[in-house]
Scaffold this motif. Structure first.
Motif, PDB file in Angstrom:
ATOM      1  N   ALA A 216       0.837  -1.204   0.000  1.00 27.16           N
ATOM      2  CA  ALA A 216       0.000   0.000   0.000  1.00 27.16           C
ATOM      3  C   ALA A 216       0.871   1.252   0.000  1.00 27.16           C
ATOM      4  O   ALA A 216       0.579   2.234  -0.701  1.00 27.16           O
ATOM      5  CB  ALA A 216      -0.933  -0.013   1.211  1.00 27.16           C
ATOM      6  N   PHE A 217       1.947   1.235   0.787  1.00 32.25           N
ATOM      7  CA  PHE A 217       2.851   2.390   0.823  1.00 32.25           C
ATOM      8  C   PHE A 217       3.552   2.555  -0.524  1.00 32.25           C
ATOM      9  O   PHE A 217       3.677   3.676  -1.032  1.00 32.25           O
ATOM     10  CB  PHE A 217       3.883   2.203   1.941  1.00 32.25           C
ATOM     11  CG  PHE A 217       4.892   3.315   2.017  1.00 32.25           C
ATOM     12  CD1 PHE A 217       4.540   4.549   2.515  1.00 32.25           C
ATOM     13  CD2 PHE A 217       6.201   3.119   1.587  1.00 32.25           C
ATOM     14  CE1 PHE A 217       5.464   5.585   2.587  1.00 32.25           C
ATOM     15  CE2 PHE A 217       7.136   4.140   1.651  1.00 32.25           C
ATOM     16  CZ  PHE A 217       6.767   5.370   2.150  1.00 32.25           C
ATOM     17  N   TYR A 218       3.965   1.445  -1.091  1.00 32.71           N
ATOM     18  CA  TYR A 218       4.648   1.492  -2.388  1.00 32.71           C
ATOM     19  C   TYR A 218       3.727   2.098  -3.457  1.00 32.71           C
ATOM     20  O   TYR A 218       4.158   2.905  -4.288  1.00 32.71           O
ATOM     21  CB  TYR A 218       5.078   0.083  -2.795  1.00 32.71           C
ATOM     22  CG  TYR A 218       5.935   0.030  -4.047  1.00 32.71           C
ATOM     23  CD1 TYR A 218       7.320   0.131  -3.966  1.00 32.71           C
ATOM     24  CD2 TYR A 218       5.357  -0.132  -5.306  1.00 32.71           C
ATOM     25  CE1 TYR A 218       8.113   0.086  -5.113  1.00 32.71           C
ATOM     26  CE2 TYR A 218       6.143  -0.182  -6.455  1.00 32.71           C
ATOM     27  CZ  TYR A 218       7.511  -0.072  -6.348  1.00 32.71           C
ATOM     28  OH  TYR A 218       8.295  -0.120  -7.493  1.00 32.71           O
ATOM     29  N   GLU A 219       2.462   1.736  -3.431  1.00 31.10           N
ATOM     30  CA  GLU A 219       1.504   2.240  -4.426  1.00 31.10           C
ATOM     31  C   GLU A 219       1.339   3.754  -4.290  1.00 31.10           C
ATOM     32  O   GLU A 219       1.152   4.462  -5.289  1.00 31.10           O
ATOM     33  CB  GLU A 219       0.155   1.544  -4.233  1.00 31.10           C
ATOM     34  CG  GLU A 219      -0.869   1.932  -5.293  1.00 31.10           C
ATOM     35  CD  GLU A 219      -2.183   1.192  -5.131  1.00 31.10           C
ATOM     36  OE1 GLU A 219      -3.061   1.348  -5.996  1.00 31.10           O
ATOM     37  OE2 GLU A 219      -2.318   0.449  -4.123  1.00 31.10           O
ATOM     38  N   ASP A 223       4.087   9.618  -7.689  1.00 28.95           N
ATOM     39  CA  ASP A 223       4.108  10.885  -8.425  1.00 28.95           C
ATOM     40  C   ASP A 223       5.357  11.076  -9.284  1.00 28.95           C
ATOM     41  O   ASP A 223       5.522  12.106  -9.938  1.00 28.95           O
ATOM     42  CB  ASP A 223       3.926  12.068  -7.472  1.00 28.95           C
ATOM     43  CG  ASP A 223       5.122  12.264  -6.532  1.00 28.95           C
ATOM     44  OD1 ASP A 223       6.130  11.533  -6.692  1.00 28.95           O
ATOM     45  OD2 ASP A 223       5.054  13.136  -5.660  1.00 28.95           O
ATOM     46  N   GLY A 224       6.276  10.096  -9.299  1.00 30.91           N
ATOM     47  CA  GLY A 224       7.431  10.169 -10.182  1.00 30.91           C
ATOM     48  C   GLY A 224       8.506  11.136  -9.754  1.00 30.91           C
ATOM     49  O   GLY A 224       9.442  11.413 -10.521  1.00 30.91           O
ATOM     50  N   LEU A 231      12.703   6.019  -2.834  1.00 30.32           N
ATOM     51  CA  LEU A 231      12.104   5.137  -1.838  1.00 30.32           C
ATOM     52  C   LEU A 231      11.656   3.820  -2.461  1.00 30.32           C
ATOM     53  O   LEU A 231      11.806   2.756  -1.862  1.00 30.32           O
ATOM     54  CB  LEU A 231      10.926   5.836  -1.155  1.00 30.32           C
ATOM     55  CG  LEU A 231      11.301   6.833  -0.050  1.00 30.32           C
ATOM     56  CD1 LEU A 231      10.095   7.656   0.375  1.00 30.32           C
ATOM     57  CD2 LEU A 231      11.898   6.116   1.165  1.00 30.32           C
ATOM     58  N   ARG A 232      11.122   3.884  -3.670  1.00 29.89           N
ATOM     59  CA  ARG A 232      10.704   2.651  -4.347  1.00 29.89           C
ATOM     60  C   ARG A 232      11.897   1.722  -4.590  1.00 29.89           C
ATOM     61  O   ARG A 232      11.833   0.522  -4.324  1.00 29.89           O
ATOM     62  CB  ARG A 232      10.012   2.991  -5.672  1.00 29.89           C
ATOM     63  CG  ARG A 232       8.556   3.396  -5.507  1.00 29.89           C
ATOM     64  CD  ARG A 232       7.817   3.421  -6.829  1.00 29.89           C
ATOM     65  NE  ARG A 232       6.371   3.434  -6.617  1.00 29.89           N
ATOM     66  CZ  ARG A 232       5.459   3.271  -7.573  1.00 29.89           C
ATOM     67  NH1 ARG A 232       5.860   3.087  -8.835  1.00 29.89           N
ATOM     68  NH2 ARG A 232       4.175   3.279  -7.288  1.00 29.89           N
ATOM     69  N   GLN A 288      12.511   5.312 -14.981  1.00 27.49           N
ATOM     70  CA  GLN A 288      11.726   6.503 -14.667  1.00 27.49           C
ATOM     71  C   GLN A 288      12.577   7.579 -14.000  1.00 27.49           C
ATOM     72  O   GLN A 288      12.290   8.775 -14.130  1.00 27.49           O
ATOM     73  CB  GLN A 288      10.560   6.125 -13.743  1.00 27.49           C
ATOM     74  CG  GLN A 288       9.508   5.254 -14.404  1.00 27.49           C
ATOM     75  CD  GLN A 288       8.406   4.866 -13.434  1.00 27.49           C
ATOM     76  OE1 GLN A 288       8.654   4.733 -12.230  1.00 27.49           O
ATOM     77  NE2 GLN A 288       7.193   4.668 -13.953  1.00 27.49           N
ATOM     78  N   ALA A 289      13.633   7.140 -13.304  1.00 25.83           N
ATOM     79  CA  ALA A 289      14.483   8.101 -12.589  1.00 25.83           C
ATOM     80  C   ALA A 289      15.545   8.729 -13.485  1.00 25.83           C
ATOM     81  O   ALA A 289      16.088   9.796 -13.150  1.00 25.83           O
ATOM     82  CB  ALA A 289      15.156   7.402 -11.399  1.00 25.83           C
ATOM     83  N   LEU A 290      15.861   8.110 -14.607  1.00 24.08           N
ATOM     84  CA  LEU A 290      16.940   8.605 -15.476  1.00 24.08           C
ATOM     85  C   LEU A 290      16.778  10.059 -15.893  1.00 24.08           C
ATOM     86  O   LEU A 290      17.775  10.812 -15.902  1.00 24.08           O
ATOM     87  CB  LEU A 290      17.067   7.703 -16.706  1.00 24.08           C
ATOM     88  CG  LEU A 290      17.747   6.346 -16.474  1.00 24.08           C
ATOM     89  CD1 LEU A 290      17.687   5.487 -17.741  1.00 24.08           C
ATOM     90  CD2 LEU A 290      19.202   6.545 -16.036  1.00 24.08           C
ATOM     91  N   PRO A 291      15.574  10.521 -16.233  1.00 23.18           N
ATOM     92  CA  PRO A 291      15.446  11.942 -16.611  1.00 23.18           C
ATOM     93  C   PRO A 291      15.817  12.915 -15.487  1.00 23.18           C
ATOM     94  O   PRO A 291      16.129  14.072 -15.744  1.00 23.18           O
ATOM     95  CB  PRO A 291      13.955  12.071 -16.984  1.00 23.18           C
ATOM     96  CG  PRO A 291      13.533  10.692 -17.367  1.00 23.18           C
ATOM     97  CD  PRO A 291      14.320   9.786 -16.461  1.00 23.18           C
TER      98      PRO A 291
END
Length: 396
Positions: A216-219, A223-224, A231-232, A288-291
């Motif tokens: 639930a926390f992971y979901e 927001d990217g 954290l993910r 997703q983090a690369l940008p």
């Protein structure tokens, strides 16, 4: 032996300029300006030596004779009094080194062994906050168990972990002082512990989120942003926050992340890097983090010049009114492995980069069990993303 004690205290006051002998090599040198200086002449190994003892009246006739007797005795024993006095002065100066100065010198000597060369200030912090304000100006050779006890007593039970670190640092400083040739009591810390007694403090573990609540926390981390993505990835890999924050793009190679040995906990003495298998979900998070990456850092701070702060992750969870903290996700993962899988102990511990076995068994265990850990973390990712809650059978 020539007569001694030729001078009298009253006579000294009226002696004219020149050198006046008291006998036994002791002379009073009266200068034209009226100042008076005691001088001792002795012969050592056939060589005449002359040494000033001090001025009159600061050094009285009686005291001058006592000092002269001391150095004459040394000379008769074959010891050069001039060299012996120089050594005494050097030793005295050495022992005037203040605790604060020696502590900073000890820190400088150990910087290379510390994370980021001790720039975070954690090594010196217990000393600067609790010890140096109290005994920092005391010559290190004079520090004993009473000084240490009095300095640590206010925090011995209330801040037991800090007190333990401070005691450890004091011991290192005393050993450093001994290596410098200073006369210190290397048992002072052990004596101080005996005086302070056992601490009443009970160590508190980092609060962890139950593994059942992690999905639930992971979901919610959706927001990217850099914070959410960091954290993910922290949750998915089970690593500590430091290697995550210092993650650079060159450490990533497809489905494997190689953490340099110097970024691991207890980096001192570690020579091998640690490979982290990346699940399909972990690779998606990295994409997703690369940008957001800046200066080769996957997770950089707001200005892009330094890594994201450890406090950024902790404060995010605190603002969400959560008791758990980022480091606690390692506990979440380890508990899930124990309760929901039959993964062997060795694989479970290696997943969290914990050492297993004794030094002999570790010497023969050359494999890092990467593929077994990959399967385990893939299953963990399935749980975290809500895809699987079933018992995992994993044989290693």
């Amino acid at each position: 032996m020539a007569a001694i004690h030729k001078l009298s205290a009253r006579q000294i006051e009226t002696l004219p300029s020149g050198k006046h002998g008291d006998g036994g090599g002791l002379w009073l040198n009266v200068r034209d300006g009226g100042s008076r200086q005691w001088v001792l002449r002795v012969t050592v190994h056939g060589r005449r030596r002359e040494m000033g003892l001090g001025g009159y009246p600061a050094l009285s006739l009686k005291k001058a004779r006592e000092v002269a007797t001391h150095w004459r005795t040394m000379a008769k024993a074959g010891v050069d009094p001039v060299k012996a006095r120089e050594k005494e002065r050097r030793d005295a100066l050495r022992n005037l080194h203040q605790f604060a100065d020696v502590a900073r010198d000890a820190f400088e000597a150990r910087k290379a062994e510390l994370k980021d060369e001790g720039n975070a200030g954690r090594w010196m912090s217990p000393l600067e906050r609790h010890i140096i304000p109290k005994i920092g100006k005391v010559p290190v050779s004079e520090i004993d168990q009473i000084d240490i006890r009095d300095a640590l007593k206010p925090i011995w039970h209330e801040k037991a972990d800090t007190a333990r670190k401070a005691m450890n640092r004091i011991g290192i400083v005393l050993k450093h002082a001994a290596a410098l040739g200073l006369d210190v009591d290397l048992q002072a810390c052990e004596k101080a512990k005996a005086l302070l007694g056992k601490t009443r403090h009970v160590a508190k573990h980092v609060p962890a989120m139950p593994w059942q609540e992690v999905p639930a926390f992971y979901e919610d981390l959706s927001d990217g942003t850099v914070t959410h993505l960091a954290l993910r990835l922290l949750i998915l890999t089970g690593v500590r926050s430091q290697p995550l924050r210092l993650l650079t793009l060159d450490q990533l190679d497809g489905d494997t992340w190689t953490i340099p040995a110097e970024n691991m906990k207890g980096a001192k003495g570690k020579t091998s890097d640690f490979r982290v298998p990346l699940s399909t979900e972990a690779q998606r998070v990295i994409e997703q983090a690369l940008p957001h990456s800046r200066n080769n850092l996957l997770f950089s701070g707001s200005r892009g010049r330094s890594p994201i702060s450890d406090m950024t992750l902790s404060q995010y969870m605190a603002r969400a009114s959560l008791e758990a903290r980022p480091h606690g996700f390692r506990t979440s993962l380890r508990t899930w492995i124990a309760e929901c899988t039959d993964a062997p102990h060795e694989i479970a511990e290696m997943t969290l980069a914990h050492a297993t076995g004794n030094s002999v068994s570790r010497a023969y265990q050359r494999s890092d069990l990467l593929e077994q850990r990959r399967a385990l973390l893939e299953r963990w990712a399935s749980h975290v993303t809500g895809l699987s809650g079933q018992l995992v059978k994993l044989h290693g």
